[in-house]
Design a protein around this motif. Structure first.
Motif, PDB file in Angstrom:
ATOM      1  N   ARG A 184       0.848  -1.188   0.000  1.00 57.97           N
ATOM      2  CA  ARG A 184       0.000   0.000   0.000  1.00 57.97           C
ATOM      3  C   ARG A 184       0.888   1.243   0.000  1.00 57.97           C
ATOM      4  N   PRO A 185       0.981   1.971  -1.126  1.00 57.66           N
ATOM      5  CA  PRO A 185       1.850   3.162  -1.183  1.00 57.66           C
ATOM      6  C   PRO A 185       1.235   4.335  -0.415  1.00 57.66           C
ATOM      7  N   GLU A 186       2.109   5.178   0.106  1.00 60.66           N
ATOM      8  CA  GLU A 186       1.675   6.406   0.776  1.00 60.66           C
ATOM      9  C   GLU A 186       2.795   7.437   0.672  1.00 60.66           C
ATOM     10  N   LEU A 187       2.417   8.675   0.307  1.00 64.47           N
ATOM     11  CA  LEU A 187       3.384   9.763   0.247  1.00 64.47           C
ATOM     12  C   LEU A 187       3.370  10.539   1.560  1.00 64.47           C
ATOM     13  N   MET A 188       4.560  10.805   2.065  1.00 63.03           N
ATOM     14  CA  MET A 188       4.710  11.518   3.336  1.00 63.03           C
ATOM     15  C   MET A 188       5.193  12.949   3.083  1.00 63.03           C
ATOM     16  N   HIS A 189       4.842  13.846   3.991  1.00 65.33           N
ATOM     17  CA  HIS A 189       5.252  15.256   3.955  1.00 65.33           C
ATOM     18  C   HIS A 189       4.699  16.004   2.750  1.00 65.33           C
ATOM     19  N   LEU A 190       3.454  15.713   2.369  1.00 65.58           N
ATOM     20  CA  LEU A 190       2.823  16.451   1.276  1.00 65.58           C
ATOM     21  C   LEU A 190       2.514  17.871   1.734  1.00 65.58           C
ATOM     22  N   PRO A 191       2.923  18.902   0.966  1.00 64.18           N
ATOM     23  CA  PRO A 191       2.562  20.283   1.318  1.00 64.18           C
ATOM     24  C   PRO A 191       1.087  20.541   1.027  1.00 64.18           C
ATOM     25  N   ALA A 192       0.576  21.688   1.483  1.00 62.71           N
ATOM     26  CA  ALA A 192      -0.850  22.006   1.342  1.00 62.71           C
ATOM     27  C   ALA A 192      -1.284  22.086  -0.115  1.00 62.71           C
ATOM     28  N   TYR A 193      -0.347  22.399  -1.025  1.00 61.51           N
ATOM     29  CA  TYR A 193      -0.737  22.580  -2.424  1.00 61.51           C
ATOM     30  C   TYR A 193      -0.713  21.285  -3.238  1.00 61.51           C
ATOM     31  N   SER A 233       6.545   6.145   1.334  1.00 61.32           N
ATOM     32  CA  SER A 233       6.626   5.152   2.406  1.00 61.32           C
ATOM     33  C   SER A 233       6.693   3.753   1.808  1.00 61.32           C
ATOM     34  N   ARG A 234       7.695   2.980   2.235  1.00 61.31           N
ATOM     35  CA  ARG A 234       7.882   1.635   1.702  1.00 61.31           C
ATOM     36  C   ARG A 234       7.205   0.571   2.554  1.00 61.31           C
ATOM     37  N   TYR A 235       6.937   0.911   3.800  1.00 64.46           N
ATOM     38  CA  TYR A 235       6.303  -0.030   4.728  1.00 64.46           C
ATOM     39  C   TYR A 235       5.724   0.778   5.886  1.00 64.46           C
ATOM     40  N   LEU A 236       4.863   0.177   6.665  1.00 67.28           N
ATOM     41  CA  LEU A 236       4.217   0.844   7.783  1.00 67.28           C
ATOM     42  C   LEU A 236       5.266   1.337   8.779  1.00 67.28           C
ATOM     43  N   GLY A 237       5.214   2.634   9.108  1.00 69.52           N
ATOM     44  CA  GLY A 237       6.172   3.207  10.046  1.00 69.52           C
ATOM     45  C   GLY A 237       7.486   3.620   9.424  1.00 69.52           C
TER      46      GLY A 237
END
Length: 371
Positions: A184-193, A233-237
């Protein structure tokens, strides 16, 4: 009397010689002032391509001339390739991309060509595409070159070029799950825009998925370059670091949509002495510098609204941000040796101006033999 005729003849011959010299110099300058199409490569290697599964790739290019480059037409050597190319002129020093989608119909090794017609030359430019069509792809290093362990990425940089206020452009990031379980992919530190959508939400083992990024231009911080780092994110945490970093840049430009023809006729015009500068950092030296001349050849004051860099190895200083008609100013570009190869940003300078035809001007920086 004969003496006077001789003097008149000499004067006439001198005037004629000077006129010819001026015409020659003018013709030479006109010949030098032209666009120049320079692709990143003459042969694009695709590696392994899966049979009857369309594969998209981009071929980057730079206009290394000093006039706008127009891509007039791009033709493929076979009907198995769909082509998209920029229709708007590419400014001097700016980059562009030709996007190809290859749908393989036959197994085995292939070599195709595209023919690029531009206003830079009467002769077309040919770019080859080489690879091998297989029933199952096992080598992903060409299609997904960035290895994060259990995940591979297509790219680690995303660029939103020429964004006007109110625009909401999108970009796609393709990721490959090389693990034996769903990811399950997830992007971290996305800015408001920036907002992200994941397709699918869970990528099966051995399959690829897409992350679609949408930019809200009204939330950008400033005109010109807006740059940030996000992390996959490559894995949870998972934690952030250089390995899973993705550099995102957006160029917000002023709008001239409401300018009248009269205002355009008296608008400022930016002319840059060099759109690409080359420097050499010699042994023992900590930095190198080069000065570029910025001139206003228009009929009203030119305002340099932003001077920005994409890489922390580059620093700039400018003599005057307001240039009156038929006047010029100096832009000093410096490169610091210790920051070279430590930043993912491109080696270039961005100028944002109130000149309608040159709202954005890039100056590329090339560094030879850094030490």
């Amino acid at each position: 009397m004969a003496h006077i005729k001789t003097i008149i003849a000499i004067a006439y011959d001198t005037k004629r010689a000077l006129s010819l010299l001026v015409l020659f110099a003018t013709a030479t300058l006109a010949a030098l002032a032209q666009p120049l199409f320079v692709p990143d490569t003459d042969i694009k290697k695709m590696g392994e391509v899966e049979f009857q599964i369309p594969r998209t790739l981009s071929i980057g290019f730079t206009n290394k001339g000093d006039k706008p480059l127009i891509i007039q037409e791009v033709k493929a050597s076979c009907g198995c390739i769909d082509i998209l190319y920029p229709k708007a002129p590419v400014a001097a020093g700016a980059r562009g991309e030709i996007t190809l989608t290859f749908d393989a119909k036959l197994l085995g090794t292939f070599y195709k060509e595209i023919e690029v017609l531009t206003n830079a030359s009467e002769e077309p430019k040919y770019i080859g595409i080489h690879g091998v069509v297989v029933t199952e792809v096992k080598d992903y290093s060409d299609e997904f070159p960035f290895d994060l362990g259990n995940v591979r990425m297509e790219t680690n940089t995303i660029e939103f070029e020429d964004v006007s206020l109110g625009d909401q452009p999108t970009a796609e990031l393709r990721v490959l799950n090389t693990d034996h379980t769903a990811y399950r992919p997830e992007l971290m530190h996305l800015p408001a825009y920036l907002t992200a959508e994941y397709e699918p939400k869970d990528i099966p083992a051995g399959k690829s998925g897409k992350i679609r990024l949408t930019l809200d231009s009204e939330k950008l911080n400033q005109l010109g370059l807006n740059q940030t780092s996000i992390y996959l994110s490559r894995y949870l945490g998972d934690k952030i670091g250089e390995t899973n970093e993705i550099l995102v840049s957006a160029i917000l430009l002023p709008s001239f949509a409401n300018m009248t023809d009269e205002a355009l006729a008296t608008a400022p015009e930016l002319t840059v002495s060099e759109s690409t500068v080359s420097m050499e950092v010699k042994n023992g030296k900590k930095a190198a510098s080069h000065t570029v001349t910025l001139a206003n050849t228009g009929k009203s004051d030119l305002h340099i609204q932003q001077v920005q860099v994409f890489n922390k190895a580059i620093s700039v200083s400018i003599s005057d941000r307001t240039i009156r008609p038929n006047k010029s100013t100096r832009l000093k570009i410096s490169v610091t040796a210790r920051y070279l190869n430590k930043d993912k940003g491109r080696m270039r300078v961005l100028l944002v101006t109130d000149a309608p035809r040159q709202a954005k001007q890039y100056i590329n920086v090339e560094v030879a033999n850094p030490k």
